[in-house]
Every structure is written in structure tokens, then in C-alpha cells.
Design a protein around this motif. Sequence first.
Motif, PDB file in Angstrom:
ATOM      1  N   ASP A 155     -15.664  -5.980   0.608  1.00 29.61           N
ATOM      2  CA  ASP A 155     -14.328  -6.483   0.912  1.00 29.61           C
ATOM      3  C   ASP A 155     -14.375  -7.239   2.239  1.00 29.61           C
ATOM      4  OD1 ASP A 155     -13.520  -5.137  -1.349  1.00 29.61           O
ATOM      5  OD2 ASP A 155     -12.572  -3.485  -0.253  1.00 29.61           O
ATOM      6  N   PRO A 210       0.658  -6.047  -4.337  1.00 27.54           N
ATOM      7  CA  PRO A 210      -0.677  -6.052  -4.935  1.00 27.54           C
ATOM      8  C   PRO A 210      -0.798  -6.946  -6.162  1.00 27.54           C
ATOM      9  CG  PRO A 210       0.125  -3.787  -4.668  1.00 27.54           C
ATOM     10  CD  PRO A 210       1.226  -4.699  -4.256  1.00 27.54           C
ATOM     11  N   SER A 252      -6.259  -6.527  -6.239  1.00 28.11           N
ATOM     12  CA  SER A 252      -5.949  -5.526  -5.217  1.00 28.11           C
ATOM     13  C   SER A 252      -5.070  -4.441  -5.817  1.00 28.11           C
ATOM     14  CB  SER A 252      -5.248  -6.178  -4.036  1.00 28.11           C
ATOM     15  OG  SER A 252      -3.948  -6.579  -4.392  1.00 28.11           O
ATOM     16  N   ASP A 253      -5.005  -3.342  -5.116  1.00 23.37           N
ATOM     17  CA  ASP A 253      -4.058  -2.289  -5.484  1.00 23.37           C
ATOM     18  C   ASP A 253      -3.532  -1.666  -4.193  1.00 23.37           C
ATOM     19  OD1 ASP A 253      -5.799  -0.117  -4.649  1.00 23.37           O
ATOM     20  OD2 ASP A 253      -6.848  -0.306  -6.561  1.00 23.37           O
ATOM     21  N   SER A 254      -2.639  -0.710  -4.328  1.00 15.38           N
ATOM     22  CA  SER A 254      -1.979  -0.155  -3.150  1.00 15.38           C
ATOM     23  C   SER A 254      -2.957   0.490  -2.171  1.00 15.38           C
ATOM     24  CB  SER A 254      -0.899   0.846  -3.569  1.00 15.38           C
ATOM     25  OG  SER A 254      -1.475   1.890  -4.325  1.00 15.38           O
ATOM     26  N   SER A 255      -4.120   0.933  -2.635  1.00 15.68           N
ATOM     27  CA  SER A 255      -5.095   1.544  -1.725  1.00 15.68           C
ATOM     28  C   SER A 255      -5.724   0.526  -0.767  1.00 15.68           C
ATOM     29  CB  SER A 255      -6.190   2.260  -2.517  1.00 15.68           C
ATOM     30  OG  SER A 255      -7.021   1.339  -3.187  1.00 15.68           O
ATOM     31  N   ASP A 256      -5.554  -0.765  -1.020  1.00 14.65           N
ATOM     32  CA  ASP A 256      -6.111  -1.802  -0.148  1.00 14.65           C
ATOM     33  C   ASP A 256      -5.215  -2.122   1.058  1.00 14.65           C
ATOM     34  OD1 ASP A 256      -8.525  -2.535  -1.606  1.00 14.65           O
ATOM     35  OD2 ASP A 256      -7.166  -3.345  -3.128  1.00 14.65           O
ATOM     36  N   ALA A 257      -3.981  -1.691   1.027  1.00 13.57           N
ATOM     37  CA  ALA A 257      -2.995  -2.131   2.021  1.00 13.57           C
ATOM     38  C   ALA A 257      -3.426  -1.870   3.460  1.00 13.57           C
ATOM     39  CB  ALA A 257      -1.643  -1.481   1.744  1.00 13.57           C
ATOM     40  N   LYS A 258      -3.945  -0.700   3.747  1.00 11.32           N
ATOM     41  CA  LYS A 258      -4.256  -0.355   5.143  1.00 11.32           C
ATOM     42  C   LYS A 258      -5.345  -1.257   5.732  1.00 11.32           C
ATOM     43  CE  LYS A 258      -5.352   3.580   8.124  1.00 11.32           C
ATOM     44  NZ  LYS A 258      -4.413   3.328   9.172  1.00 11.32           N
ATOM     45  N   TRP A 259      -6.462  -1.418   5.013  1.00 11.61           N
ATOM     46  CA  TRP A 259      -7.525  -2.264   5.583  1.00 11.61           C
ATOM     47  C   TRP A 259      -7.091  -3.719   5.642  1.00 11.61           C
ATOM     48  CZ3 TRP A 259      -9.805  -6.389   3.308  1.00 11.61           C
ATOM     49  CH2 TRP A 259      -9.824  -6.473   1.919  1.00 11.61           C
TER      50      TRP A 259
END
Length: 165
Positions: free
Chosen positions: A63, A51, A10-17
Amino acid sequence: MKPTWSFRPSDSSDAKWMAEVRAEVMRPDLERLGRFDATRVRQRFLDAFAPEYTRVIEVDGHDAGLVAIRPDAESYWIEHFYLAPHHQGAGIGGEVLTYLLSDPGYAGRVFRLNVLQGSSARHLYERHGFELDHETPMDIYMHRTPPSHTPTPVESTEMDRKSRQ
């Protein structure tokens, strides 16, 4: 046909979903406990999201969920283990948990986790050898000790030979 799953980092762009999946999965239990707050359930995840400890669970290339394994001095904490509701009930969660518990990178350490009181996830964890540590009015804390290594007949013979020397 049974769905196939895999991990990706994961990375920080995954946080919202991920926060959305958490809210969707936890809503029924939190409502039952009279504790659902749509903003708070998402914000608690976003505040704790790491992450570097979190893997995305992909199902058939999309995902579908997440799991975080956070180390501490004596154990690994399974945190944020969520699978989108439309992927639940197909055995994926059990397969993911079996994989994690058998990963040699985690060998020899206790796994810990907590679930909400009354959560059906408790049964999944119990089937995988987790036992009750303690409870609070909201949470059930569980642990799983590493299985003991039983020597194979070849190892036993070798240990016996060395002990006689």
C-alpha cells in the motif's frame, strides 16, 4: 528498476493509514499556508472517506497511496489523490493519472479537482490537460474536458457514405 503499481479496492479498514498518508503529504503545503492542524487534517479525511469510490495504489505489492473518483451529475471529482512521499518522483502519480483519464468507464465526462494554492501537484494536473476554473485564497479548482473524438479515416469514409444515402 522502475516500481510497478496496481490498484486494489479500499474498505473501511484502510481509513486510518490513508488519513496518515494524507496528513504527511499535505503537511508542507498546509504549513506554508499557515493552516496545518494535525488532528483536523486527519479528521477531515475520515469524515469524507467513501471506500466505494476509493482505490488503494499499491507499489511493488505494498500500500503506497490512494485515489478517490467521486461521480456527480456532470463530472467526476478526483479526490484524495495521495502517494506516500517516498514513492513520489518516480512517475507513478503521472502513470496513475494517465490510466484514470483513459479509463473507458469515465469516457465523455469532465474531470474536476482542487489543489492547495502553491501545491506542486498543480503542474502534474496541467501536464495532463487540466485547466483553471477558479481560485480561492486556499484552493485552486481545475477541470479537464474529455478529448474530442477524431474519426479515423475508415470512420470518416463510413460517415461520408452514410450521409450520401
